[in-house]
Design a protein around this motif. Structure first.
Motif, PDB file in Angstrom:
ATOM      1  N   ARG A  73     -45.551  38.272 -18.156  1.00  0.00           N
ATOM      2  CA  ARG A  73     -45.279  37.473 -16.971  1.00  0.00           C
ATOM      3  C   ARG A  73     -44.113  36.511 -17.199  1.00  0.00           C
ATOM      4  O   ARG A  73     -43.267  36.328 -16.323  1.00  0.00           O
ATOM      5  N   GLY A  74     -44.048  35.885 -18.347  1.00  0.00           N
ATOM      6  CA  GLY A  74     -42.973  34.929 -18.628  1.00  0.00           C
ATOM      7  C   GLY A  74     -41.588  35.560 -18.556  1.00  0.00           C
ATOM      8  O   GLY A  74     -40.697  35.085 -17.837  1.00  0.00           O
ATOM      9  N   PRO A  75     -41.338  36.658 -19.294  1.00  0.00           N
ATOM     10  CA  PRO A  75     -40.033  37.312 -19.195  1.00  0.00           C
ATOM     11  C   PRO A  75     -39.705  37.797 -17.788  1.00  0.00           C
ATOM     12  O   PRO A  75     -38.546  37.786 -17.377  1.00  0.00           O
ATOM     13  N   ALA A  76     -40.720  38.236 -17.033  1.00  0.00           N
ATOM     14  CA  ALA A  76     -40.463  38.715 -15.674  1.00  0.00           C
ATOM     15  C   ALA A  76     -39.936  37.592 -14.791  1.00  0.00           C
ATOM     16  O   ALA A  76     -38.947  37.762 -14.056  1.00  0.00           O
ATOM     17  N   TRP A  77     -40.588  36.409 -14.859  1.00  0.00           N
ATOM     18  CA  TRP A  77     -40.111  35.289 -14.061  1.00  0.00           C
ATOM     19  C   TRP A  77     -38.738  34.815 -14.539  1.00  0.00           C
ATOM     20  O   TRP A  77     -37.871  34.467 -13.730  1.00  0.00           O
ATOM     21  N   ALA A  78     -38.543  34.794 -15.843  1.00  0.00           N
ATOM     22  CA  ALA A  78     -37.247  34.363 -16.381  1.00  0.00           C
ATOM     23  C   ALA A  78     -36.129  35.308 -15.920  1.00  0.00           C
ATOM     24  O   ALA A  78     -35.032  34.867 -15.551  1.00  0.00           O
ATOM     25  N   LEU A  79     -36.412  36.627 -15.931  1.00  0.00           N
ATOM     26  CA  LEU A  79     -35.409  37.597 -15.494  1.00  0.00           C
ATOM     27  C   LEU A  79     -35.132  37.454 -14.005  1.00  0.00           C
ATOM     28  O   LEU A  79     -33.969  37.549 -13.563  1.00  0.00           O
ATOM     29  N   ALA A 122     -32.949  34.396 -13.503  1.00  0.00           N
ATOM     30  CA  ALA A 122     -31.592  34.637 -14.007  1.00  0.00           C
ATOM     31  C   ALA A 122     -30.792  35.496 -13.039  1.00  0.00           C
ATOM     32  O   ALA A 122     -29.615  35.215 -12.752  1.00  0.00           O
ATOM     33  N   ILE A 123     -31.415  36.559 -12.515  1.00  0.00           N
ATOM     34  CA  ILE A 123     -30.710  37.427 -11.555  1.00  0.00           C
ATOM     35  C   ILE A 123     -30.396  36.655 -10.275  1.00  0.00           C
ATOM     36  O   ILE A 123     -29.294  36.780  -9.720  1.00  0.00           O
ATOM     37  N   VAL A 133     -26.564  33.058  -6.343  1.00  0.00           N
ATOM     38  CA  VAL A 133     -26.106  31.671  -6.205  1.00  0.00           C
ATOM     39  C   VAL A 133     -24.663  31.511  -6.697  1.00  0.00           C
ATOM     40  O   VAL A 133     -23.812  30.959  -5.978  1.00  0.00           O
ATOM     41  N   LEU A 134     -24.361  32.008  -7.913  1.00  0.00           N
ATOM     42  CA  LEU A 134     -23.005  31.835  -8.453  1.00  0.00           C
ATOM     43  C   LEU A 134     -21.942  32.537  -7.609  1.00  0.00           C
ATOM     44  O   LEU A 134     -20.918  31.928  -7.262  1.00  0.00           O
ATOM     45  N   PRO A 135     -22.094  33.836  -7.248  1.00  0.00           N
ATOM     46  CA  PRO A 135     -21.067  34.462  -6.408  1.00  0.00           C
ATOM     47  C   PRO A 135     -20.900  33.774  -5.065  1.00  0.00           C
ATOM     48  O   PRO A 135     -19.781  33.622  -4.574  1.00  0.00           O
ATOM     49  N   ALA A 136     -22.031  33.336  -4.446  1.00  0.00           N
ATOM     50  CA  ALA A 136     -21.918  32.646  -3.156  1.00  0.00           C
ATOM     51  C   ALA A 136     -21.182  31.329  -3.305  1.00  0.00           C
ATOM     52  O   ALA A 136     -20.333  30.970  -2.472  1.00  0.00           O
TER      53      ALA A 136
END
Length: 558
Positions: A139-145, A148-149, A155-158
């Motif tokens: 669950r932790g890596p899933a939320w982190a991924l 990040a995506i 957010v960054l491209p916008a």
């Protein structure tokens, strides 16, 4: 130099035995070949894999003889200077360099690597393949991924779209900018700058301008020479009208039929009679008969091919006399080796690219049946093909030697030439002159028979020559290498067809027959790309390229 070569043999229950051997020389060769000093029975070892040189007691140089190198103390190297205790691994064997014992200058110990040791080493190097092998939860890596995506690709491209400063910063960093929102995959030729939108789009969110294309394509041949194609549709067309990117690796060039048909409709009216081209809007429905390029030469001997419309009565003046029907007789032809059945492929062989056929070669394709022998007493002797001067030089030489040696088996020869001479018997001047005169006349007689009777005239037009060196002239063979220079065609794409499906060679009794398929023949399989679903859909660019100038570049039109 004296080497101790010790092999270690491991048996069951931990028993070990040693087998010592002595090798003399400065270099110890290692490999799978029988000639190697250290012979290793492992297919992963090259025939000549490495060599070990003793530099001094306990010091060695190891050199690899193959590009892959050798593994020394766990690392791959091509050469290294090593001390005693160094371990070399080749396939399933381990060689350990030793301090040489007394009475020896160098020593090496050879043993097989235990399979369990190999498996343990592989397992040790294997990275984790599941989260269960780490301290992480699912669950932790899933939320982190997910976070990040969300930040990196939304957010960054916008944010970079609305902030020029941030956009410049992201372009110079490995972080994604608005390039992550690319409209589609670029063409294969543009992949090397796919992250640089400004390479083509000088203005953001705007069409690519022709000037941007010319930054790279200035030296591309001009697509529409204004002197030849004085049409606004060509001169004012944008590059992107035909070349549309972001549609995949192979979709840069438009292939729809309407691209060409829009202009090739009613050309005579639209060009005020300047164009003599016929209507061409659909291959299956509206397309003129093919035009072929027949080989022609002007009065000065310059090659000037003539384009004419293909017709059933069109003839080719190739200078050859060749009946296809005789050579393709199903019963075969009479050859010196017996009855022989020929096929089209016996003489017509595709080139390396499969597009056109190689020129027919007399020596490899014709001479088996059409031997150029000239004397019944020596049928294996033949004159060279297509070299008139050499032919008469050979004939003069052949009959002159026969006349000077004597015992000529020819009733027309003088009696003195038909008499056998003893070995070493000298020839009198009068006899020599008589022999050479007869040989010259005989050579000319045989040459005339070759050129006008039983050889050359069978396939070629022969006429009297203008010089004594070349008393006969053979009409040059002039066959067009490319019949349709304005189109593309390759035989490699038609290997499912038989030759007779396009070329009526079996019914042709004259080499003047063109034997080229007309448009009706091609329409049996091909139709335009807007109809004919029971046939192969073929648009204009299937056979034709776009207009290209022979002397202008794209930059010349600006």
């Amino acid at each position: 130099m004296r080497w101790l070569v010790r092999r270690v043999h491991r048996k069951g229950k931990g028993q070990v035995s040693y087998e010592d051997d002595i090798h003399f020389g400065d270099v110890l060769t290692v490999g799978r070949g029988a000639s190697q000093a250290v012979f290793l029975t492992d297919m992963r070892v090259a025939l000549e894999h490495a060599k070990i040189t003793s530099l001094s007691k306990g010091k060695y140089r190891v050199e690899s003889l193959i590009e892959a190198g050798v593994r020394i103390n766990g690392g791959i190297v091509h050469q290294a200077t090593c001390a005693a205790g160094t371990q070399i691994e080749l396939g399933g064997f381990r060689l350990e360099l030793l301090e040489p014992p007394e009475d020896y200058d160098a020593a090496v110990e050879i043993s097989q690597i235990d399979k369990s040791e190999q498996a343990a080493e592989i397992q040790r190097k294997r990275p984790p393949t599941s989260l269960a092998e780490t301290r992480l939860s699912k669950r932790g890596p899933a939320w982190a991924l997910f976070i990040a995506i969300f930040l990196l690709f939304l957010v960054l491209p916008a944010a970079s779209h609305y902030s020029s400063g941030l956009s410049s910063l992201l372009r110079g960093s490995p972080l994604p900018s608005r390039d992550a929102w690319m409209a589609g995959e670029l063409a294969g030729a543009h992949h090397f700058f796919q992250s640089e939108c400004s390479a083509c789009h000088s203005e953001a969110f705007a069409w690519v301008k022709d000037g941007d294309c010319l930054t790279c394509h200035a030296l591309t041949p001009a697509h529409a020479d204004p002197e030849v194609f004085n049409l606004p549709e060509l001169g004012d067309a944008r590059c992107a009208h035909c070349h549309r990117d972001h549609n995949g690796k192979t979709a840069l060039i438009r292939g729809d039929q309407s691209l060409c048909a829009d202009c090739h409709t009613d050309l005579g009216t639209r060009t005020a009679g300047a164009s003599t081209l016929g209507e061409a809007t659909d291959f299956g429905e509206v397309h003129p008969e093919f035009k072929v390029s027949l080989p022609r030469w002007d009065a000065q001997g310059v090659f000037a091919p003539e384009r004419v419309t293909l017709a059933a009565d069109l003839k080719e003046g190739s200078g050859l006399k060749f009946p296809h029907d005789v050579h393709l007789d199903k019963e075969g032809i009479n050859a010196p080796s017996g009855r022989r059945v020929l096929e089209c492929s016996s003489c017509h062989v595709p080139d390396a690219g499969g597009a056109i056929m190689k020129p027919v070669d007399f020596e490899s394709m014709c001479q088996d049946c059409h031997a150029l022998s000239f004397d019944v007493t020596e049928p294996e002797r033949q004159v060279p093909h297509a070299r008139i001067t050499e032919i008469f030089y050979m004939l003069d030489e052949f009959y002159a030697r026969r006349a000077l040696e004597g015992e000529v088996k020819d009733e027309s020869a003088p009696v003195s030439l038909r008499t056998r001479r003893l070995p070493g018997q000298s020839v009198q001047p009068q006899q020599r002159q008589l022999a050479l005169t007869w040989a010259r006349d005989k050579a000319r007689q045989v040459g005339e028979s070759l050129f006008t009777g039983r050889a050359c005239t069978v396939c070629h037009e022969v006429s009297p020559g203008r010089t004594t060196e070349e008393p006969w002239a053979v009409a040059p063979v002039r066959v067009s290498g490319i019949w349709f220079p304005k189109s593309r065609f390759d035989h490699a794409s038609h290997t499912t067809m038989t030759c007779a499906g396009c070329h009526a060679a079996t019914t042709s009794s004259s080499s003047e027959d063109l034997l080229l398929p007309d448009i009706a023949n091609c329409r049996q399989c091909h139709a335009g790309d807007e109809g004919g679903h029971d046939k192969l859909e073929s648009g204009c660019i299937t056979c034709h390229g776009y207009h290209e100038s022979d002397h202008l570049l794209q930059v010349d039109l600006q």
